[in-house]
Scaffold this motif. Structure first.
Motif, PDB file in Angstrom:
ATOM      1  N   LEU A  94       0.708  -1.264   0.110  1.00 24.37           N
ATOM      2  CA  LEU A  94      -0.153  -0.141  -0.036  1.00 24.37           C
ATOM      3  C   LEU A  94       0.916   1.320  -0.071  1.00 24.37           C
ATOM      4  O   LEU A  94       0.407   2.422  -0.558  1.00 24.37           O
ATOM      5  CB  LEU A  94      -1.134   0.150   1.214  1.00 24.37           C
ATOM      6  CG  LEU A  94      -1.723  -1.198   1.300  1.00 24.37           C
ATOM      7  CD1 LEU A  94      -2.822  -1.172   2.525  1.00 24.37           C
ATOM      8  CD2 LEU A  94      -2.824  -1.139  -0.060  1.00 24.37           C
ATOM      9  N   GLN A  95       1.935   1.254   0.448  1.00 29.10           N
ATOM     10  CA  GLN A  95       2.756   2.572   0.620  1.00 29.10           C
ATOM     11  C   GLN A  95       3.641   2.488  -0.746  1.00 29.10           C
ATOM     12  O   GLN A  95       4.158   3.516  -0.808  1.00 29.10           O
ATOM     13  CB  GLN A  95       3.724   2.305   1.902  1.00 29.10           C
ATOM     14  CG  GLN A  95       3.056   2.246   3.374  1.00 29.10           C
ATOM     15  CD  GLN A  95       2.288   3.502   3.504  1.00 29.10           C
ATOM     16  OE1 GLN A  95       2.033   4.566   2.568  1.00 29.10           O
ATOM     17  NE2 GLN A  95       1.882   3.839   4.683  1.00 29.10           N
ATOM     18  N   ASP A  96       3.908   1.389  -1.361  1.00 31.00           N
ATOM     19  CA  ASP A  96       4.775   1.575  -2.586  1.00 31.00           C
ATOM     20  C   ASP A  96       3.944   2.585  -3.775  1.00 31.00           C
ATOM     21  O   ASP A  96       4.551   2.779  -4.563  1.00 31.00           O
ATOM     22  CB  ASP A  96       5.146   0.500  -3.175  1.00 31.00           C
ATOM     23  CG  ASP A  96       6.265  -0.523  -2.313  1.00 31.00           C
ATOM     24  OD1 ASP A  96       6.713   0.356  -1.528  1.00 31.00           O
ATOM     25  OD2 ASP A  96       6.668  -1.677  -2.688  1.00 31.00           O
ATOM     26  N   ARG A  97       2.679   2.474  -3.646  1.00 27.15           N
ATOM     27  CA  ARG A  97       1.932   3.395  -4.587  1.00 27.15           C
ATOM     28  C   ARG A  97       1.600   4.842  -3.921  1.00 27.15           C
ATOM     29  O   ARG A  97       1.222   4.775  -2.864  1.00 27.15           O
ATOM     30  CB  ARG A  97       0.584   2.550  -4.931  1.00 27.15           C
ATOM     31  CG  ARG A  97       0.920   1.392  -5.709  1.00 27.15           C
ATOM     32  CD  ARG A  97      -0.459   0.595  -6.016  1.00 27.15           C
ATOM     33  NE  ARG A  97      -1.640   1.576  -6.935  1.00 27.15           N
ATOM     34  CZ  ARG A  97      -1.805   1.269  -8.197  1.00 27.15           C
ATOM     35  NH1 ARG A  97      -1.007   0.026  -8.731  1.00 27.15           N
ATOM     36  NH2 ARG A  97      -2.321   2.094  -8.992  1.00 27.15           N
ATOM     37  N   GLU A  98       1.602   5.650  -4.905  1.00 26.75           N
ATOM     38  CA  GLU A  98       1.341   6.925  -4.265  1.00 26.75           C
ATOM     39  C   GLU A  98      -0.343   7.078  -4.218  1.00 26.75           C
ATOM     40  O   GLU A  98      -0.805   7.698  -3.049  1.00 26.75           O
ATOM     41  CB  GLU A  98       1.775   8.205  -5.366  1.00 26.75           C
ATOM     42  CG  GLU A  98       1.592   9.563  -4.805  1.00 26.75           C
ATOM     43  CD  GLU A  98       2.289   9.980  -3.728  1.00 26.75           C
ATOM     44  OE1 GLU A  98       1.963  10.697  -2.713  1.00 26.75           O
ATOM     45  OE2 GLU A  98       3.363   9.264  -3.517  1.00 26.75           O
ATOM     46  N   VAL A  99      -0.977   6.642  -5.062  1.00 24.01           N
ATOM     47  CA  VAL A  99      -2.292   6.625  -5.258  1.00 24.01           C
ATOM     48  C   VAL A  99      -3.009   5.392  -5.519  1.00 24.01           C
ATOM     49  O   VAL A  99      -2.490   4.530  -5.967  1.00 24.01           O
ATOM     50  CB  VAL A  99      -3.050   7.811  -6.219  1.00 24.01           C
ATOM     51  CG1 VAL A  99      -2.662   9.146  -6.033  1.00 24.01           C
ATOM     52  CG2 VAL A  99      -2.580   7.489  -7.743  1.00 24.01           C
ATOM     53  N   HIS A 100      -4.185   5.061  -4.853  1.00 23.89           N
ATOM     54  CA  HIS A 100      -4.735   3.673  -5.022  1.00 23.89           C
ATOM     55  C   HIS A 100      -6.078   4.046  -5.770  1.00 23.89           C
ATOM     56  O   HIS A 100      -6.825   5.087  -5.782  1.00 23.89           O
ATOM     57  CB  HIS A 100      -4.958   3.343  -3.803  1.00 23.89           C
ATOM     58  CG  HIS A 100      -3.738   2.785  -2.930  1.00 23.89           C
ATOM     59  ND1 HIS A 100      -3.150   1.340  -3.477  1.00 23.89           N
ATOM     60  CD2 HIS A 100      -2.649   3.213  -2.158  1.00 23.89           C
ATOM     61  CE1 HIS A 100      -2.230   1.029  -2.686  1.00 23.89           C
ATOM     62  NE2 HIS A 100      -1.864   2.060  -2.159  1.00 23.89           N
ATOM     63  N   SER A 101      -6.517   2.835  -6.235  1.00 23.36           N
ATOM     64  CA  SER A 101      -7.919   2.734  -6.707  1.00 23.36           C
ATOM     65  C   SER A 101      -8.521   1.463  -6.488  1.00 23.36           C
ATOM     66  O   SER A 101      -7.763   0.579  -5.561  1.00 23.36           O
ATOM     67  CB  SER A 101      -7.698   2.577  -8.257  1.00 23.36           C
ATOM     68  OG  SER A 101      -7.154   1.263  -8.754  1.00 23.36           O
ATOM     69  N   ARG A 102      -9.605   1.305  -6.610  1.00 21.26           N
ATOM     70  CA  ARG A 102     -10.458  -0.236  -6.265  1.00 21.26           C
ATOM     71  C   ARG A 102      -9.847  -1.030  -6.841  1.00 21.26           C
ATOM     72  O   ARG A 102      -9.620  -2.265  -6.073  1.00 21.26           O
ATOM     73  CB  ARG A 102     -11.874  -0.054  -6.920  1.00 21.26           C
ATOM     74  CG  ARG A 102     -12.741  -1.374  -6.444  1.00 21.26           C
ATOM     75  CD  ARG A 102     -13.935  -1.617  -7.320  1.00 21.26           C
ATOM     76  NE  ARG A 102     -13.515  -2.212  -8.820  1.00 21.26           N
ATOM     77  CZ  ARG A 102     -14.241  -2.239  -9.576  1.00 21.26           C
ATOM     78  NH1 ARG A 102     -15.206  -2.208  -9.854  1.00 21.26           N
ATOM     79  NH2 ARG A 102     -13.697  -2.724 -10.738  1.00 21.26           N
TER      80      ARG A 102
END
Length: 808
Positions: free
Chosen positions: A527-535
């Motif tokens: 979760l921290q490796d991505r700047e933004v998340h999506s479904r």
């Protein structure tokens, strides 16, 4: 001779006809219990007409004019699809399984009676607020109206399983729903089992034994267990082992199994669409049907949709128009075992804090199908009920002249957890949700919450407060006569839990410690490796099958084995070892069912752990059924001299860890080659990692088991985010014993794009096409939509069930 032949022919034809007629009759009566989703029913207890719209996936969307009518209709829907499951859960909580299961359920019933699950549930009805009592009464009325409909119209007794059970179906009571919630609490807690295992390890190896459970959250500096009891003797004969535990008998909710789950969320500023995201996947035994049932209610506060447990009128994980929530067991030690000394010469008294005290006693009778009724004596102390047979091995840690009592938050007769769950469904935001959850008692819950403003995680439920001078810190059984071992008042208020880097907008909850800690670390990285998340990124995280344990252990254990030695000839054990190591050297840790590496790794680590501990623990090593990565890492890092475990105490040479690692790998390869052939690259994790969704009532019956049980290979493992715990049993150690019975991902930027799935299907009827239609989707990591739009539910509905007040 010709006459004899003719008569034999006639008899054979007659037998064939009788068998065919019997099969037709069985089929007819079984099919009669399939509900008609397009029918209309006149029912008592409704204030206005209600519609149950069944979506394409058979998810009931319930529409009416009052909240009580909604709960009434939910009771009807649950009973239509899962009546047998509900009755089995109720019997498990009441301690009445032996009435239908026979003598094999006696131990289960005895334990349920000793824990007083149903008595405390009945007492807790008055502890609910007015809205919750109304919901419970309406729900019970709906269940009962469907039972009456089944009886009046001969609808196959409501489920085909009931043809094998002699008793009539008793009407549903509000206390029944609270009793099932008590059963959930009992299944959620494995604190007592962990205490007993620590104590047994301390008895077997006082200085080193508890180190095997490194990383399980126990406080540092535990005392030697036997030292707390002076010179008394421990029998360590385990006379109750065969009767201990109710795991297989209560089926859907094995008491003391330790339910688990993941929950994680991202704040709006960490998502691509600018709305909070939340994912939830509670873990538990794999059953057919799944423990969970999907439903949508149109309450006065708005629509609510998500996962329910049949028998409980609440959405346990789901969303309404403004709030999403996921509930998983919290990392709270909610139970203690108190060792009580029985007064010499008077078995009716025990040693209390203030001196010798009489046990509180009560007698009950357990009725046994096709057997003799068995009376049992229920005794309790100031610390709680006496619980012989609570967990395997308990008799090992009870000194002579002593008995074991259980202190547990779930014993409360004023348990208002149901009120918390009902109020949570109506909460418009996280603050209101926190207020609702302040009423929770048991089980302790890690609640992940998300609304339009952000995300929040809190721990709800009563939490014991132990004194600083508690003799074991609650980590092992302790003398019940010591005032320092008692609890002070438990804390009922929810508290914001320590989040994973909360300033980053990412929250993570797992049932720490142990295996969950590794899953938490993996989730944190994902979760921290991505700047933004999506479904979709949340779905990918929920389905991740990379084992952090494999990534951590293989470099340590194989440090001196990689590419060592001369090339070996084909067909030799040395060549197989080299081939296996070559595969593992390139492996990324993904526990894919299609790969050989997960199987080699799992077999190697199992053989290694057994080789490390067997010589010191003897038969007790059989009960260390699951891998302990923190222990193995400590050994191979020689933390505090832990490398000493590598030396086999019975042998004259001093073995080092490299030798033990090589021997364990060779042992694993020999075993696998015997089962799957000598070609290492042809082995597959999915050949042994099978999810067996077992039917708790009929799953062990010959000829019926292949109809009601579901078996499929799956990816993942004990330490992966997509968890599938291993049985660890000698005959089938790598089969999946648990998994995510429900998965949900909620996107508050576009709520109707939220998705969910259960492990089997909506129906509990083995002849329904909805009995197992989710199983393939669940295995492949697919989901169905989660919409509160009534037009979408009606657009391709299987049918619309209309409930009409009888007076209309």
């Amino acid at each position: 001779m010709l006459t004899l032949f003719r008569w034999l022919l006639r008899l054979t034809i007659a037998l064939i006809v009788l068998v065919v007629l019997a099969a037709v009759l069985v089929w007819y009566f079984a099919v009669r219990s399939l509900p008609d989703y397009g029918a209309s029913y006149r029912m008592q207890g409704l204030s206005a007409p209600v519609e149950i719209v069944r979506s394409t996936e058979n998810v009931p969307h319930i529409f009416g004019q009052s909240d009580t009518d909604m709960f009434f209709a939910l009771g009807v829907a649950h009973a239509q699809d899962r009546l047998f499951q509900m009755i089995l859960l109720r019997r498990a909580a009441q301690g009445r399984l032996a009435e239908v299961e026979g003598s094999r359920a006696f131990a289960s019933d005895a334990l349920a009676r000793r824990l007083e699950l149903y008595r405390s549930a009945a007492a807790s009805v008055d502890a609910q607020d007015q809205d919750t009592r109304a919901a419970l009464e309406a729900y019970a009325a709906g269940v009962n109206q469907w039972i009456a409909e089944v009886n009046e119209n001969a609808l196959g007794r409501g489920a085909p399983e009931f043809f094998l059970y002699p008793q009539q179906i008793a009407f549903w009571q509000p206390a029944d729903s609270l009793a099932i919630l008590k059963l959930v609490a009992a299944a959620s807690s494995n604190a007592a089992a962990t205490e007993v295992l620590r104590a047994r390890l301390s008895l077997a190896s006082p200085q080193n034994g508890p180190a095997i459970l490194a990383g399980d959250g126990a406080p540092a500096g535990l005392p030697v267990y036997a030292s707390m009891f002076g010179d008394v003797r421990f029998l360590q004969t385990e006379p109750e082992r065969e009767q201990a535990g109710v795991a297989g008998l209560s089926g859907f909710l094995p008491t003391g199994s330790g339910l688990g789950g993941n929950g994680f969320a991202a704040a709006p500023d960490r998502t691509a669409a600018g709305g909070a995201l939340l994912a939830s996947d509670p873990h538990g035994p794999l059953t057919a049907p799944s423990l969970y049932y999907l439903a949508r209610l149109q309450l006065s506060s708005g629509g609510v949709i998500g996962a329910t447990i049949p028998g409980i009128p609440a959405i346990l994980s789901g969303r309404n128009p403004h709030l999403a929530w996921g509930l998983t067991p919290a990392p709270v030690d909610d139970a203690d075992i108190a060792i009580e000394e029985v007064q010499p010469g008077d078995s009716d008294r025990y040693r209390g804090v203030d001196g010798w005290t009489a046990f509180t006693t009560r007698r009950e009778v357990i009725r046994i199908r096709d057997g003799v009724d068995q009376p049992i004596l229920l005794r309790s102390t100031a610390n709680g009920p006496l619980v012989p047979g609570l967990v395997p091995g308990l008799a090992d840690v009870v000194p002579q002249g002593h008995v074991a009592a259980l202190r547990w938050t779930g014993l409360s007769p004023r348990d208002s957890t149901m009120s918390a769950l009902i109020a949570l469904m109506r909460a418009p935001d996280t603050d209101s949700a926190a207020s609702a959850l302040s009423r929770a008692v048991a089980p302790p819950l890690a609640a992940m919450l998300a609304d339009g403003d952000g995300v929040r995680m809190l721990v709800a439920g009563r939490q014991p407060r132990r004194a600083a001078e508690h003799p074991s810190g609650g980590a092992m059984p302790a003398p019940g006569w010591l005032a320092s071992a008692a609890w002070s008042e438990a804390d009922p208020a929810p508290a914001d839990a320590a989040a994973t880097e909360p300033s980053t907008g990412i929250l993570i909850a797992t049932e720490e410690p142990g295996a969950a800690a590794l899953r938490r670390d993996r989730l944190t990285r994902l979760l921290q490796d991505r700047e933004v998340h999506s479904r979709d990124s949340f779905v990918a995280a929920q389905l991740d099958v990379v084992s952090p344990a494999a990534r951590a252990l293989l470099p340590l254990v194989g440090a001196n084995l990689w590419f060592a030695g001369e090339p070996a000839a084909a067909g030799t054990v040395e060549r197989q070892r080299q081939d296996a190591l070559a595969l593992l050297a390139e492996w990324d840790g993904a526990m894919s069912e299609h790969l050989p590496e997960p199987l080699i790794y799992a077999a190697w680590m199992r053989a290694l752990q057994d080789r490390l501990i067997r010589d010191e623990l003897g038969p007790l090593a059989d009960d260390i059924a699951t891998l302990r990565p923190a222990f193995i890492a400590a050994v191979f890092r020689n933390r505090d001299g832990a490398a000493g475990w590598c030396d086999i105490v019975q042998s004259a040479p001093v073995e080092d860890c490299t030798t033990i690692a090589r021997q364990a790998l060779d042992r694993a390869i020999l075993d696998l080659a015997e089962r799957f052939g000598p070609q290492v690259t042809s082995w597959r994790w999915g050949d042994v990692h099978l999810a067996r969704h077992r039917h708790p009532g009929l799953g062990d019956l010959p000829a019926l088991d292949w109809i009601v049980n579901l078996t499929q290979s799956i990816s993942g493992g004990q330490f992966t985010v997509a968890q599938s715990g291993l049985t660890g049993l000698p005959q089938d150690p790598f089969a999946a014993s648990s998994g995510a019975g429900y998965r949900g991902v909620y996107d508050l930027a576009d709520p109707d794009s939220s998705v969910f799935i259960t492990a089997t299907g909506q129906s509990g009827h083995p002849l329904s096409r909805h009995y197992d239609d989710f199983a393939g989707l669940w295995r492949r990591g697919e989901y169905i939509g989660m919409s509160l739009d009534p037009d979408l539910a009606r657009a391709a509905a299987l049918g619309v069930t209309r409930l009409i007040p009888e007076a209309d």
